[in-house]
Design a protein around this motif. Structure first.
Motif, PDB file in Angstrom:
ATOM      1  N   TRP A  39       0.836  -1.203   0.000  1.00 30.11           N
ATOM      2  CA  TRP A  39       0.000   0.000   0.000  1.00 30.11           C
ATOM      3  C   TRP A  39       0.870   1.252   0.000  1.00 30.11           C
ATOM      4  N   ASN A  40       1.853   1.263   0.882  1.00 28.51           N
ATOM      5  CA  ASN A  40       2.711   2.441   1.013  1.00 28.51           C
ATOM      6  C   ASN A  40       3.609   2.651  -0.201  1.00 28.51           C
ATOM      7  N   ASN A  41       3.725   1.619  -1.035  1.00 28.39           N
ATOM      8  CA  ASN A  41       4.434   1.752  -2.316  1.00 28.39           C
ATOM      9  C   ASN A  41       3.478   2.122  -3.445  1.00 28.39           C
ATOM     10  N   GLY A  42       2.205   2.312  -3.119  1.00 26.45           N
ATOM     11  CA  GLY A  42       1.218   2.676  -4.137  1.00 26.45           C
ATOM     12  C   GLY A  42       0.770   1.509  -4.995  1.00 26.45           C
ATOM     13  N   ASP A  43       0.906   0.283  -4.503  1.00 27.40           N
ATOM     14  CA  ASP A  43       0.637  -0.921  -5.276  1.00 27.40           C
ATOM     15  C   ASP A  43      -0.594  -1.659  -4.729  1.00 27.40           C
ATOM     16  N   VAL A  44      -1.758  -1.278  -5.202  1.00 25.48           N
ATOM     17  CA  VAL A  44      -3.008  -1.883  -4.735  1.00 25.48           C
ATOM     18  C   VAL A  44      -3.092  -3.359  -5.137  1.00 25.48           C
ATOM     19  N   THR A  45      -2.603  -3.702  -6.317  1.00 19.97           N
ATOM     20  CA  THR A  45      -2.677  -5.082  -6.786  1.00 19.97           C
ATOM     21  C   THR A  45      -1.920  -6.024  -5.847  1.00 19.97           C
ATOM     22  N   THR A  46      -0.719  -5.633  -5.435  1.00 25.10           N
ATOM     23  CA  THR A  46       0.046  -6.460  -4.500  1.00 25.10           C
ATOM     24  C   THR A  46      -0.594  -6.439  -3.119  1.00 25.10           C
ATOM     25  N   PHE A  47      -1.149  -5.298  -2.709  1.00 21.63           N
ATOM     26  CA  PHE A  47      -1.878  -5.211  -1.438  1.00 21.63           C
ATOM     27  C   PHE A  47      -2.977  -6.270  -1.382  1.00 21.63           C
ATOM     28  N   MET A  48      -3.654  -6.503  -2.482  1.00 15.67           N
ATOM     29  CA  MET A  48      -4.774  -7.447  -2.525  1.00 15.67           C
ATOM     30  C   MET A  48      -4.345  -8.901  -2.391  1.00 15.67           C
ATOM     31  N   LYS A  49      -3.055  -9.196  -2.469  1.00 12.87           N
ATOM     32  CA  LYS A  49      -2.599 -10.585  -2.380  1.00 12.87           C
ATOM     33  C   LYS A  49      -2.938 -11.245  -1.050  1.00 12.87           C
ATOM     34  N   GLY A  50      -3.290 -10.475  -0.040  1.00 10.98           N
ATOM     35  CA  GLY A  50      -3.708 -11.057   1.231  1.00 10.98           C
ATOM     36  C   GLY A  50      -5.149 -11.547   1.214  1.00 10.98           C
ATOM     37  N   TYR A  51      -5.899 -11.178   0.178  1.00 10.66           N
ATOM     38  CA  TYR A  51      -7.318 -11.528   0.093  1.00 10.66           C
ATOM     39  C   TYR A  51      -7.520 -12.832  -0.683  1.00 10.66           C
ATOM     40  N   TRP A  52      -8.641 -13.475  -0.398  1.00  7.85           N
ATOM     41  CA  TRP A  52      -9.037 -14.695  -1.078  1.00  7.85           C
ATOM     42  C   TRP A  52      -9.441 -14.354  -2.505  1.00  7.85           C
ATOM     43  N   GLU A  53      -8.804 -14.981  -3.476  1.00  6.15           N
ATOM     44  CA  GLU A  53      -9.134 -14.734  -4.882  1.00  6.15           C
ATOM     45  C   GLU A  53     -10.354 -15.573  -5.250  1.00  6.15           C
ATOM     46  N   SER A  54     -11.513 -15.065  -4.864  1.00 10.62           N
ATOM     47  CA  SER A  54     -12.763 -15.795  -5.051  1.00 10.62           C
ATOM     48  C   SER A  54     -13.910 -14.809  -5.224  1.00 10.62           C
ATOM     49  N   ASP A  55     -14.927 -15.254  -5.931  1.00 15.45           N
ATOM     50  CA  ASP A  55     -16.152 -14.454  -6.049  1.00 15.45           C
ATOM     51  C   ASP A  55     -16.893 -14.388  -4.726  1.00 15.45           C
ATOM     52  N   SER A  56     -16.512 -15.233  -3.761  1.00  8.82           N
ATOM     53  CA  SER A  56     -17.151 -15.255  -2.449  1.00  8.82           C
ATOM     54  C   SER A  56     -16.492 -14.326  -1.439  1.00  8.82           C
ATOM     55  N   LEU A  57     -15.367 -13.696  -1.804  1.00 12.49           N
ATOM     56  CA  LEU A  57     -14.751 -12.712  -0.914  1.00 12.49           C
ATOM     57  C   LEU A  57     -15.798 -11.652  -0.579  1.00 12.49           C
ATOM     58  N   MET A  58     -15.851 -11.251   0.693  1.00 11.14           N
ATOM     59  CA  MET A  58     -16.816 -10.237   1.116  1.00 11.14           C
ATOM     60  C   MET A  58     -16.062  -9.037   1.700  1.00 11.14           C
ATOM     61  N   TYR A  59     -16.342  -7.855   1.152  1.00  8.61           N
ATOM     62  CA  TYR A  59     -15.786  -6.621   1.687  1.00  8.61           C
ATOM     63  C   TYR A  59     -16.955  -5.730   2.101  1.00  8.61           C
ATOM     64  N   ILE A  60     -16.958  -5.295   3.350  1.00  7.64           N
ATOM     65  CA  ILE A  60     -18.016  -4.416   3.845  1.00  7.64           C
ATOM     66  C   ILE A  60     -17.394  -3.085   4.205  1.00  7.64           C
ATOM     67  N   GLY A  61     -17.857  -2.033   3.555  1.00  4.81           N
ATOM     68  CA  GLY A  61     -17.365  -0.688   3.819  1.00  4.81           C
ATOM     69  C   GLY A  61     -18.522   0.280   3.947  1.00  4.81           C
ATOM     70  N   LYS A  62     -18.209   1.561   3.895  1.00  5.22           N
ATOM     71  CA  LYS A  62     -19.261   2.572   4.085  1.00  5.22           C
ATOM     72  C   LYS A  62     -20.324   2.539   2.986  1.00  5.22           C
TER      73      LYS A  62
END
Length: 143
Positions: A39-62
């Protein structure tokens, strides 16, 4: 004699479980550290590597619930289009609790330092699962 032996076996099993939990906790915290660096390198794609690569991933935000890895990635890219919008991320871990050998619940605080856009922050809960021997975030609620 038999009771002593069984007690000894139970103690060994408990120590092994504790050792595994500590190793898993370290693995999860290492993933969060790699995400922070990305994130601090401005790399959102690499940041996402901690997430499950699935259509079932759930993100809840505002804005509500987003399902799926790709949609979550697109949302991050839309809301944080450049390094100045991303700022500098800092995670503070409040609680790490293993529900089972393959499920972990984590609570923390996040903070973005953004000199040009203003600082923001909040709290988050992450549900982690060990899938195919890898810890991944399967649900993220950030506010």
């Amino acid at each position: 004699m038999k009771k002593r032996f069984l007690s000894f076996i139970l103690l060994l099993m408990s120590l092994n479980a504790l050792s595994q939990t500590n190793q898993d906790k370290k693995t999860i915290l290492d993933i969060l550290e790699r995400q922070t660096q990305a994130w601090n390198n401005g790399d959102v794609t690499t940041f996402m590597k901690g997430y499950w690569e699935s259509d079932s991933l759930m993100y809840i935000g505002k804005s509500g619930v987003t399902y799926g890895y790709q949609k979550t990635l697109e949302s991050y890219k839309k809301n944080y289009p450049d390094k100045s919008a991303m700022g500098t991320l800092k995670f503070t871990i409040i609680k790490v609790e293993f529900q089972s050998p393959t499920v972990c619940f984590l609570v923390g605080k996040w903070a973005l330092t953004r000199p040009e856009k203003g600082d923001i922050g909040g709290h988050y809960t992450l549900l982690w699962r060990k899938i195919n021997k890898q810890w991944v975030i399967v649900a993220d609620h950030s506010s």
